[in-house]
Design a protein around this motif. Structure first.
Motif, PDB file in Angstrom:
ATOM      1  N   THR A 101      -1.139   3.384  -4.787  1.00  0.00           N
ATOM      2  CA  THR A 101      -1.516   4.466  -5.701  1.00  0.00           C
ATOM      3  C   THR A 101      -1.293   3.962  -7.126  1.00  0.00           C
ATOM      4  O   THR A 101      -0.234   3.416  -7.427  1.00  0.00           O
ATOM      5  CB  THR A 101      -0.646   5.707  -5.437  1.00  0.00           C
TER       6      THR A 101
ATOM      7  N   THR B  15       3.558   3.280  -5.313  1.00  0.00           N
ATOM      8  CA  THR B  15       2.881   3.776  -6.506  1.00  0.00           C
ATOM      9  C   THR B  15       3.227   2.823  -7.650  1.00  0.00           C
ATOM     10  O   THR B  15       4.398   2.518  -7.863  1.00  0.00           O
ATOM     11  CB  THR B  15       3.344   5.197  -6.852  1.00  0.00           C
TER      12      THR B  15
ATOM     13  N   GLY C 150     -10.795   2.649 -10.326  1.00  0.00           N
ATOM     14  CA  GLY C 150     -10.051   3.157  -9.170  1.00  0.00           C
ATOM     15  C   GLY C 150      -8.715   3.797  -9.475  1.00  0.00           C
ATOM     16  O   GLY C 150      -8.040   4.273  -8.561  1.00  0.00           O
ATOM     17  N   ALA C 151      -8.306   3.829 -10.743  1.00  0.00           N
ATOM     18  CA  ALA C 151      -6.995   4.406 -11.061  1.00  0.00           C
ATOM     19  C   ALA C 151      -6.929   5.866 -10.611  1.00  0.00           C
ATOM     20  O   ALA C 151      -7.884   6.624 -10.781  1.00  0.00           O
ATOM     21  CB  ALA C 151      -6.721   4.304 -12.558  1.00  0.00           C
ATOM     22  N   ASP C 152      -5.805   6.264 -10.024  1.00  0.00           N
ATOM     23  CA  ASP C 152      -5.651   7.597  -9.439  1.00  0.00           C
ATOM     24  C   ASP C 152      -5.075   8.604 -10.427  1.00  0.00           C
ATOM     25  O   ASP C 152      -5.397   9.782 -10.381  1.00  0.00           O
ATOM     26  CB  ASP C 152      -4.717   7.514  -8.227  1.00  0.00           C
ATOM     27  N   ILE C 153      -4.175   8.160 -11.280  1.00  0.00           N
ATOM     28  CA  ILE C 153      -3.475   9.063 -12.198  1.00  0.00           C
ATOM     29  C   ILE C 153      -3.677   8.537 -13.615  1.00  0.00           C
ATOM     30  O   ILE C 153      -3.323   7.387 -13.908  1.00  0.00           O
ATOM     31  CB  ILE C 153      -1.964   9.133 -11.858  1.00  0.00           C
TER      32      ILE C 153
ATOM     33  N   LYS D 120       0.821  -1.219   0.000  1.00  0.00           N
ATOM     34  CA  LYS D 120       0.000   0.000   0.000  1.00  0.00           C
ATOM     35  C   LYS D 120       0.850   1.261   0.000  1.00  0.00           C
ATOM     36  O   LYS D 120       0.354   2.338  -0.331  1.00  0.00           O
ATOM     37  CB  LYS D 120      -0.981  -0.014   1.176  1.00  0.00           C
TER      38      LYS D 120
ATOM     39  N   ALA E  57      -1.224   4.584 -11.234  1.00  0.00           N
ATOM     40  CA  ALA E  57      -1.184   5.404 -12.445  1.00  0.00           C
ATOM     41  C   ALA E  57      -1.357   4.480 -13.642  1.00  0.00           C
ATOM     42  O   ALA E  57      -0.868   3.352 -13.628  1.00  0.00           O
ATOM     43  CB  ALA E  57       0.143   6.143 -12.539  1.00  0.00           C
TER      44      ALA E  57
ATOM     45  N   LYS F 156      -5.474  -1.522  -6.365  1.00  0.00           N
ATOM     46  CA  LYS F 156      -6.290  -0.655  -5.488  1.00  0.00           C
ATOM     47  C   LYS F 156      -6.738  -1.431  -4.250  1.00  0.00           C
ATOM     48  O   LYS F 156      -6.789  -0.883  -3.151  1.00  0.00           O
ATOM     49  CB  LYS F 156      -7.509  -0.099  -6.237  1.00  0.00           C
TER      50      LYS F 156
ATOM     51  N   CYS G 232     -10.578   3.128 -16.722  1.00  0.00           N
ATOM     52  CA  CYS G 232      -9.554   2.955 -15.690  1.00  0.00           C
ATOM     53  C   CYS G 232      -9.936   3.703 -14.416  1.00  0.00           C
ATOM     54  O   CYS G 232      -9.770   3.192 -13.302  1.00  0.00           O
ATOM     55  CB  CYS G 232      -8.197   3.458 -16.185  1.00  0.00           C
ATOM     56  N   ALA G 233     -10.451   4.928 -14.582  1.00  0.00           N
ATOM     57  CA  ALA G 233     -10.835   5.738 -13.418  1.00  0.00           C
ATOM     58  C   ALA G 233     -11.963   5.064 -12.653  1.00  0.00           C
ATOM     59  O   ALA G 233     -11.961   5.044 -11.411  1.00  0.00           O
ATOM     60  CB  ALA G 233     -11.253   7.137 -13.868  1.00  0.00           C
TER      61      ALA G 233
END
Lengths: 316, 316
Positions: free
Chosen positions: B161, B137, B179-182, B134, B163, B156, B175-176
């Motif tokens: 994190t 990245t 749960g994708a962050d970047i 966790k 990307a 996730k 992807c978002a």
């Protein structure tokens, strides 16, 4: 205190400089002996600056006596060996407590100072990173050098099959005496063909020049670790070849690690290697000791290529 | 039995062929569904022959019912999902016991057949090989693909994190939602600059084309795993850059692993991933199911690039 400084014309000279002040968690060590490394020559030439916040004085390892325990629970007068980010070529050095090691029993200060870098480098790469086991075959390049001779003995103690490269019959004899099983004269033989698909582990100091040959030598699920770039920085990587062997390539260096990481390596090295030093299972050879003020001479000797073991500076 | 064979003009056609005989430790599975993979297209074109001694029939994953437990302690009639070295596009397939998995609760045969390759590939690389945590990245290339969507959800769940790169706004939205962050659109943005020094882990499918960019994106002590070579096989590796980050590069593939290794991965994947499938924490999308005899149509669909999830062949 007295310490070695680099003059404007890149020479090493003894100077007077303030004794280091201690930060939280550091002890002040009175240096009795400091090991000389090839990286020191790079630093003297201006090519290998210390990590930010660390001493500008050259010297990556030493042994001595704690002069001031600072805020730690250590005792004044305790003899210690030290892994340093810098500062060893001096009468005193400030050392984070996690980078202190006991002096191996039966070792002089000079012997202890000589073994810190090589022991932590070899163990952190071959032991901690790649998990060498007795089922493995390991190829050690530069088998007759300081790293190589130590690595041969460690790998043989683990029970691995050891192949080495070196550039002369005499050097290969040294490797054989330490237990190396497969001797390769790189001036006359092609290590990649001889060891093709056989090497579970490779310890490399050549970088680009040996990249593809090492990949040829790598066995299925093999892991090569590059710790030197004597053969260049950039090389073509055949990723298909790497994938067909499910191979792994790591490249590492010790000096830039943060203090927590160094403390972890120091503790693991002492736990796994120190008894082998004390029992003589692994021996490490000092070529010569010189007084601190002859640091320039020590560097000149190391650059000459005539040195067959470690050079150590002693501080009276 | 009925099975798919490759004709002389590289087309897939249903043929009659002998039912497989069992070797020690294998069970005979009556196939109900078989997953379609990009590697199957390569094999049909003659570019990806099966490992020695394995079935010449295409098909790397399936689900069905044990017809003959052979010398194992399994039971006739037990439903199973199977990781295969080949042979899935058929009515029956011989499977080493270590490559059998339970059907995740609530999963159909088609859903189970669709998830075997992706689950074992993602877990063996991100979980077992690189130990994603966790604190990390991770950069996942091709985030909207089958491997990518699964990897995003797994990463996730671990708490990392995440990307991702993808080639369109719609794909990045997918992807978002997972749960994708970047989100990085590789057609308009430079992932290497955006993620410079930030990626503790990278899951790559591009190989040579992304090698140096991935190295730029890699964080200190970072580990990149290359599992695809869609961007070429040979690339320049800057070993100095790798060393300055103490980085590691691995390249892996699942199919050529020996049976013991596959059994290890299968067991670890079931232990760590199956409950996530059953609880719906990780969802895996089937685009379409087609009957076995339409295998050629399935390959044509996959080659068209219009497929957004998995294709599965069903055997009646």
């Amino acid at each position: 205190m007295k310490a070695i400084s680099v003059t404007d014309d890149k020479k090493l000279a003894l100077i007077d400089t303030p004794t280091p002040t201690l930060n939280e968690g550091e002890v002040l060590v009175r240096v009795h002996a400091a090991g000389v490394n090839r990286a020191d020559i790079l630093q003297a030439a201006g090519h290998y600056p210390p990590p930010e916040g660390e001493s500008e004085i050259i010297g990556l390892e030493c042994a001595g006596i704690i002069e001031d325990p600072g805020t730690t629970n250590r005792s004044k007068g305790e003899p210690v060996a030290c892994l340093l980010a810098g500062g060893g070529y001096a009468e005193y050095v400030a050392v984070p407590e996690g980078q202190l090691m006991p002096i191996p029993q039966g070792y002089s200060f000079a012997e202890a100072a000589a073994v810190v870098e090589v022991a932590t480098t070899v163990w952190s790469n071959i032991g901690m990173l790649t998990g060498l086991s007795k089922e493995h075959t390991i190829l050690i390049h530069g088998g007759a050098g300081g790293i190589g001779t130590f690595a041969i003995q460690m790998a043989k103690h683990i029970g691995a099959t050891v192949a080495v490269t070196a550039g002369s019959v005499e050097k290969l004899q040294t490797c054989a005496q330490l237990g190396a099983d497969i001797l390769i004269n790189y001036r006359e033989q092609d290590f990649a063909e001889i060891m093709k698909n056989k090497c579970d582990r490779i310890l490399d100091i050549m970088g680009a020049k040996y990249l593809d040959g090492n990949l040829t030598a790598l066995a299925m699920d093999g892991h090569m670790v590059i710790i030197g770039l004597q053969g260049g920085v950039k090389g073509e990587l055949n990723i298909g070849k790497l994938l067909s062997k499910r191979g792994t390539i790591s490249a590492t260096a010790l000096r830039a690690r943060d203090r927590a990481d160094k403390a972890r390596i120091v503790a693991d090295t002492v736990a796994n290697i120190w008894n082998l030093l004390e029992e003589g299972v692994i021996r490490h050879h000092i070529h010569a000791t010189l007084p601190l003020e002859e640091a320039q001479k020590a560097h000149d000797m190391l650059k000459s290529g005539e040195v067959t073991g470690k050079l150590v500076l002693t501080v009276s």
